[in-house]
Design a protein around this motif. Structure first.
Motif, mmCIF file in Angstrom:
data_model
loop_
_atom_site.group_PDB
_atom_site.id
_atom_site.type_symbol
_atom_site.label_atom_id
_atom_site.label_comp_id
_atom_site.label_asym_id
_atom_site.label_seq_id
_atom_site.Cartn_x
_atom_site.Cartn_y
_atom_site.Cartn_z
ATOM 1 N N ARG A 165 69.596 19.116 47.051
ATOM 2 C CA ARG A 165 68.629 18.507 47.960
ATOM 3 C C ARG A 165 67.416 19.431 48.108
ATOM 4 O O ARG A 165 67.531 20.641 48.072
ATOM 5 N N TYR A 166 66.272 18.803 48.304
ATOM 6 C CA TYR A 166 65.023 19.544 48.414
ATOM 7 C C TYR A 166 65.023 20.455 49.641
ATOM 8 O O TYR A 166 64.480 21.562 49.591
ATOM 9 N N ASP A 167 65.629 20.022 50.727
ATOM 10 C CA ASP A 167 65.587 20.836 51.951
ATOM 11 C C ASP A 167 66.319 22.161 51.767
ATOM 12 O O ASP A 167 65.935 23.168 52.359
ATOM 13 N N ALA A 168 67.356 22.196 50.932
ATOM 14 C CA ALA A 168 68.059 23.459 50.683
ATOM 15 C C ALA A 168 67.165 24.407 49.875
ATOM 16 O O ALA A 168 67.104 25.615 50.163
ATOM 17 N N VAL A 169 66.467 23.879 48.884
ATOM 18 C CA VAL A 169 65.556 24.702 48.074
ATOM 19 C C VAL A 169 64.394 25.192 48.938
ATOM 20 O O VAL A 169 64.013 26.365 48.892
ATOM 21 N N ALA A 170 63.836 24.308 49.748
ATOM 22 C CA ALA A 170 62.721 24.689 50.627
ATOM 23 C C ALA A 170 63.175 25.719 51.656
ATOM 24 O O ALA A 170 62.394 26.608 52.029
ATOM 25 N N ALA A 171 64.414 25.627 52.124
ATOM 26 C CA ALA A 171 64.930 26.608 53.085
ATOM 27 C C ALA A 171 65.003 27.990 52.458
ATOM 28 O O ALA A 171 64.627 28.991 53.088
ATOM 29 N N ALA A 172 65.457 28.061 51.205
ATOM 30 C CA ALA A 172 65.538 29.359 50.526
ATOM 31 C C ALA A 172 64.140 29.934 50.305
ATOM 32 O O ALA A 172 63.911 31.131 50.529
ATOM 33 N N LEU A 173 63.206 29.096 49.881
ATOM 34 C CA LEU A 173 61.837 29.571 49.664
ATOM 35 C C LEU A 173 61.180 30.022 50.961
ATOM 36 O O LEU A 173 60.500 31.053 51.009
ATOM 37 N N SER A 174 61.363 29.260 52.028
ATOM 38 C CA SER A 174 60.728 29.637 53.302
ATOM 39 C C SER A 174 61.337 30.912 53.869
ATOM 40 O O SER A 174 60.620 31.730 54.451
ATOM 41 N N SER A 175 62.647 31.098 53.691
ATOM 42 C CA SER A 175 63.275 32.336 54.163
ATOM 43 C C SER A 175 62.718 33.537 53.413
ATOM 44 O O SER A 175 62.405 34.563 54.014
ATOM 45 N N ALA A 176 62.590 33.401 52.092
ATOM 46 C CA ALA A 176 62.064 34.515 51.299
ATOM 47 C C ALA A 176 60.623 34.825 51.675
ATOM 48 O O ALA A 176 60.245 35.991 51.804
ATOM 49 N N GLN A 177 59.836 33.807 51.886
ATOM 50 C CA GLN A 177 58.428 34.022 52.248
ATOM 51 C C GLN A 177 58.313 34.644 53.635
ATOM 52 O O GLN A 177 57.537 35.567 53.849
ATOM 53 N N ARG A 178 59.088 34.142 54.581
ATOM 54 C CA ARG A 178 59.029 34.652 55.953
ATOM 55 C C ARG A 178 59.447 36.112 56.025
ATOM 56 O O ARG A 178 58.920 36.890 56.821
ATOM 57 N N LEU A 179 60.391 36.516 55.164
ATOM 58 C CA LEU A 179 60.887 37.889 55.192
ATOM 59 C C LEU A 179 60.008 38.853 54.397
ATOM 60 O O LEU A 179 60.256 40.048 54.389
ATOM 61 N N GLY A 180 58.978 38.346 53.728
ATOM 62 C CA GLY A 180 58.017 39.221 53.069
ATOM 63 C C GLY A 180 58.253 39.462 51.596
ATOM 64 O O GLY A 180 57.639 40.358 51.019
ATOM 65 N N LEU A 181 59.103 38.700 50.966
ATOM 66 C CA LEU A 181 59.304 38.854 49.526
ATOM 67 C C LEU A 181 58.135 38.209 48.787
ATOM 68 O O LEU A 181 57.700 37.117 49.129
ATOM 69 N N THR A 182 57.629 38.913 47.776
ATOM 70 C CA THR A 182 56.450 38.410 47.077
ATOM 71 C C THR A 182 56.732 38.028 45.632
ATOM 72 O O THR A 182 55.943 37.304 45.032
ATOM 73 N N LYS A 183 57.802 38.506 45.053
ATOM 74 C CA LYS A 183 58.099 38.221 43.645
ATOM 75 C C LYS A 183 59.164 37.131 43.571
ATOM 76 O O LYS A 183 60.341 37.399 43.367
ATOM 77 N N ILE A 184 58.719 35.895 43.748
ATOM 78 C CA ILE A 184 59.630 34.755 43.767
ATOM 79 C C ILE A 184 59.203 33.786 42.670
ATOM 80 O O ILE A 184 58.011 33.508 42.499
ATOM 81 N N GLY A 185 60.164 33.264 41.924
ATOM 82 C CA GLY A 185 59.846 32.303 40.886
ATOM 83 C C GLY A 185 60.922 31.244 40.792
ATOM 84 O O GLY A 185 62.109 31.516 40.999
ATOM 85 N N LEU A 186 60.501 30.016 40.484
ATOM 86 C CA LEU A 186 61.441 28.944 40.235
ATOM 87 C C LEU A 186 61.729 28.913 38.752
ATOM 88 O O LEU A 186 60.822 28.855 37.934
ATOM 89 N N VAL A 187 62.985 28.942 38.394
ATOM 90 C CA VAL A 187 63.385 28.909 36.984
ATOM 91 C C VAL A 187 64.265 27.691 36.760
ATOM 92 O O VAL A 187 64.865 27.142 37.685
ATOM 93 N N GLY A 188 64.355 27.283 35.513
ATOM 94 C CA GLY A 188 65.193 26.137 35.177
ATOM 95 C C GLY A 188 64.492 24.814 35.339
ATOM 96 O O GLY A 188 65.132 23.791 35.519
ATOM 97 N N GLY A 189 63.163 24.815 35.272
ATOM 98 C CA GLY A 189 62.416 23.575 35.458
ATOM 99 C C GLY A 189 62.588 22.596 34.314
ATOM 100 O O GLY A 189 62.292 21.414 34.463
ATOM 101 N N GLU A 190 63.091 23.071 33.177
ATOM 102 C CA GLU A 190 63.251 22.186 32.034
ATOM 103 C C GLU A 190 64.293 21.101 32.300
ATOM 104 O O GLU A 190 64.269 20.054 31.671
ATOM 105 N N GLN A 191 65.192 21.324 33.237
ATOM 106 C CA GLN A 191 66.198 20.320 33.541
ATOM 107 C C GLN A 191 65.608 19.114 34.279
ATOM 108 O O GLN A 191 66.221 18.060 34.345
ATOM 109 N N PHE A 192 64.407 19.257 34.821
ATOM 110 C CA PHE A 192 63.782 18.166 35.562
ATOM 111 C C PHE A 192 62.858 17.332 34.679
ATOM 112 O O PHE A 192 62.311 16.338 35.121
ATOM 113 N N GLY A 193 62.660 17.753 33.433
ATOM 114 C CA GLY A 193 61.798 17.003 32.524
ATOM 115 C C GLY A 193 62.463 15.733 32.027
ATOM 116 O O GLY A 193 63.642 15.453 32.303
ATOM 117 N N PRO A 194 61.730 14.939 31.243
ATOM 118 C CA PRO A 194 62.307 13.685 30.726
ATOM 119 C C PRO A 194 63.393 13.899 29.704
ATOM 120 O O PRO A 194 63.598 14.860 29.115
#
Length: 140
Positions: A111-140
């Motif tokens: 679910r999107y809310d779980a992914v957004a929760a992880a991203l918002s926690s990392a941003q709020r805590l001051g982490l700057t080196k964050i990347g989303l990987v595995g985007g190829e699974q969302f392609g056609p």
């Protein structure tokens, strides 16, 4: 304005204003306005690394966070109990002198809310080196 009535031989003069020159002048002004307005660019300024930047002396530490379809998180393959445990681990990573790279890999069915929760926690805590990987699974 008093204009004498015309005779049968002489038609009556037209008293209305001639708007053709007025419209011509307004069209010229409109074209000039359109030409002189600067083009608005909607861009985002990014600071890209230069070509002369030296490679890092040591490879960065990479932390793999997976978001499972059930909404649970894993930290380098280790299952976490809930979001508070994830935030504790992110807080520890944020306090290090050399922050690790966070690779967030959401599952296709997560679910999107779980992914957004992880991203918002990392941003709020001051982490700057964050990347989303595995985007190829969302392609056609």
């Amino acid at each position: 304005m008093h204009i004498r009535a015309g005779t049968e031989r002489d038609p009556e003069p037209i008293v209305d204003i001639n708007t053709t020159p007025l419209v011509d002048v307004l069209l010229v002004l409109l074209v000039m306005l359109i030409i002189t307005i600067p083009i608005q660019l909607h861009s985002v300024n990014l600071e890209m690394p230069g070509t002369n930047s030296p490679p890092p002396s040591t490879p960065p530490e990479i932390v793999q966070i997976d978001v499972l379809p059930s909404g649970q998180f894993t930290w380098n393959g280790e299952a976490l109990a809930d979001r508070s445990v994830l935030e504790e681990k992110l807080r520890d990573a944020a306090t290090r002198t050399e922050q690790p790279e966070i690779h967030l890999r959401p599952d296709r069915a997560a679910r999107y809310d779980a992914v957004a929760a992880a991203l918002s926690s990392a941003q709020r805590l001051g982490l700057t080196k964050i990347g989303l990987v595995g985007g190829e699974q969302f392609g056609p």
